[in-house]
Enzyme design. Sequence first.
Site, PDB file in Angstrom:
ATOM      1  N   HIS A  35      13.193  22.695 -46.265  1.00  0.00           N
ATOM      2  CA  HIS A  35      12.098  21.807 -46.456  1.00  0.00           C
ATOM      3  C   HIS A  35      11.017  22.424 -45.385  1.00  0.00           C
ATOM      4  O   HIS A  35      10.024  21.528 -44.774  1.00  0.00           O
ATOM      5  CB  HIS A  35      12.547  20.289 -46.155  1.00  0.00           C
ATOM      6  CG  HIS A  35      13.140  19.619 -47.226  1.00  0.00           C
ATOM      7  ND1 HIS A  35      14.445  20.063 -47.642  1.00  0.00           N
ATOM      8  CD2 HIS A  35      12.867  18.976 -48.149  1.00  0.00           C
ATOM      9  CE1 HIS A  35      14.979  19.240 -48.726  1.00  0.00           C
ATOM     10  NE2 HIS A  35      13.972  18.552 -49.003  1.00  0.00           N
ATOM     11  N   GLU A  47       8.996  18.562 -61.013  1.00  0.00           N
ATOM     12  CA  GLU A  47       7.718  19.317 -60.903  1.00  0.00           C
ATOM     13  C   GLU A  47       7.307  20.286 -61.761  1.00  0.00           C
ATOM     14  O   GLU A  47       6.175  20.192 -62.029  1.00  0.00           O
ATOM     15  CB  GLU A  47       7.904  20.096 -59.451  1.00  0.00           C
ATOM     16  CG  GLU A  47       8.018  19.286 -58.265  1.00  0.00           C
ATOM     17  CD  GLU A  47       9.192  18.522 -57.936  1.00  0.00           C
ATOM     18  OE1 GLU A  47      10.018  18.710 -58.658  1.00  0.00           O
ATOM     19  OE2 GLU A  47       9.234  17.787 -57.159  1.00  0.00           O
TER      20      GLU A  47
END
Lengths: 392, 326
Positions: free
Chosen positions: B130, B61
């Site tokens: 998450h 990322e």
Amino acid sequence: MSLHPVHMPGLSDTMQSGRLVRWLKKPGDAVHKGEALAEIESDKAIMDLEAFDDGYLAGPLAKEEADYPVGATLAWISDEADSHHGNTFTAPSKEHRPAPAETVPSSPPEVHDDSGLHHRQNASHAGPTGTPGSAPASPRARALARELGIDLGRLQPGPGGIIKSPQVIAAALRGPEPDLDAGPPWRYKLLTPMRRSIADNMTATLHTPCFHATTRLHLDALSDQARTEGQSLSLLLARALALSVARHPEFNAVWTPQGLAVRQRVDIGIAVELPGGLVTPVVRDMAQRPWKTLEKDWQRLRHLARQQRLRAEDYLGATVYLSNLGMFPSVERFQALLPLGASAILAIAAARDGQAEATLTADHRVVYGADAARFLQTLGACVKDPQALIRA
Amino acid sequence: MSETLLYHQALNRALDESMAADDSVFILGEDVGLYGGSYRVTEGLYAKYGEWRVRDTPISEGSFTGLGVGAALTGMRPVVEIMTINFALLALDAIVNMATKIPFMSGGQFPMPLVIRTPGGVARQLAAQHSQRLEQMLMNVPGMRIAVPSTPQDAYWQLKQAIQSDEAIFLLEHELLYFSEGTVDTRMPPPPMHRALVRREGDAITLLAYSRMVLLAEQAAHRLVEMGIDAEVIDLRSLRPIDWRTCIQSVGKTHHALVIEEDHRFSGAGAEIVAQLTEHCFNDLDAPVGRVAGLDLPAPYNGRLEALTLPDTDRIVDAAVRLLEE
């Protein structure tokens, strides 16, 4: 074991709080669904607080003779007979503890004595509750009070114990209040729900443009018949009123901004004095129903009224009212205030030489002077023929 | 022309139209190309626009978000998809140190037409790492705009507006909204991207919410109406900036406000909203501004426990009733 709270019921659309008059059951008593647990006083009536379930009444019970907001927990219903909650009066949880609502302005500092009356102390010897005018108020309530010049210290807090904008706006609409500090010392007398409700109803009459018309009624024949037949003079007069309304249907209407609400039936409200106030039981369909059923109805309503057990449907919704002070010989004439939602009210004074002055107060948006004149002529003729009243 | 679309289809439509209209628009991210995106947002675009404009990246990322920043500096209009906001933590250097600072530190010489799209919020049993809601971290970074669409229409409008903007924009989607359905009118002119919208008018209490919580607020409002409480529902649509004017107007009418957020209560978006409303509306309030928020703990994996940490309709109704009674 499970506990279910018993709440202060909302007995009408407008009811915000009610008075717990007395408990009819003790903690630990078996109760059945629908059985009366306590008596609750709302606007004008005392009603039963019914159990919603089978079980056993469990404490802590809310204090009698105190006001509680609608929804407040007054007691508990347990599914076990011998729960310790029943006898030791411990609160099951802190957040459900019943809290009596304030019934008098909570500030400036006040002293409670055993009589239930409250004195307001001079600000110079402020009591333990702090500075005068310290009732908790929301920011909006404070801002509005500043703008409208309302003294927050004189307002009664809302259901949560806090003054909010609706209380300030209501105070502004009520108009100015007298400055009590200027005169002799005083003390507050608690407002009963009935007195408060009557005061609200009377204030609500201020926006009705009324006129008055007075006549003399020949009541000899009517009084004689009432005496000899054991009939209620008030009911006979109300019947005469109802038959006159039936002959002049323009009186059987209510002014609303949308138009005149023309009633399909003549319901007459009759003012009845009670200790500490008055109430107006309504006899339905007074022009059409046979006399005997009216008498029976009237007996029932008076009985309920004396016990303060009239329900809303027993005292609301008349279009024409009767207020009779004929039993007080010193009253020559008087005028009555026209309740909201009515077209006219007739005030009857004591008879002298067989004649009694009767003053009609009427809503000038519904009927006019000439209508009132014709109406009073019909009424005058009606009361002279008492046989026709009970035959019709 | 209006049609019924799913939220992810509305986003896809916005991307498709933007790429067709402007060659400088391109997409970067993990599995955005061949696979069509984890939530199908980029479905079909690889086939239509080719691998140069829909670029699959390595699982990194920090690097591909930094690549997006660099491309934006040179005048491209990159749309970076980060698979979930949880992974955006790896890209914070590119976002916070670069994207939001370079236009400022260059005196405006460099624009930053960068869009970062990512889903946030609690889905179902994806566990603590998450299931994060990290919007409050970016809210505190000047130079970043954050849009939080709750409907397919807003997803379409706000993504298109974000791509056309020369500022760095974070489009925060929600995993549980991708398959929600709604009417999308592609011809209707959009309101400004940061404009809050009144989803339901009422005069008793203002419910302020964003993203998926708007749907819950609307359900709560329906139940409140049955109880005689006419609640107004405001969809904030943008968390930076926030359209205070719309919020303040509503509170001026209702005198009561309740903020509903999925994020943790402590130091969340709701804390800022309460503070601002208290500053701006103090004299209009009849009660303290309330909050219904997620509990202050990582999301439990156990489904029932997870649900207990989040606002639901019951809790919103209950809080509104209590706020009005207080």
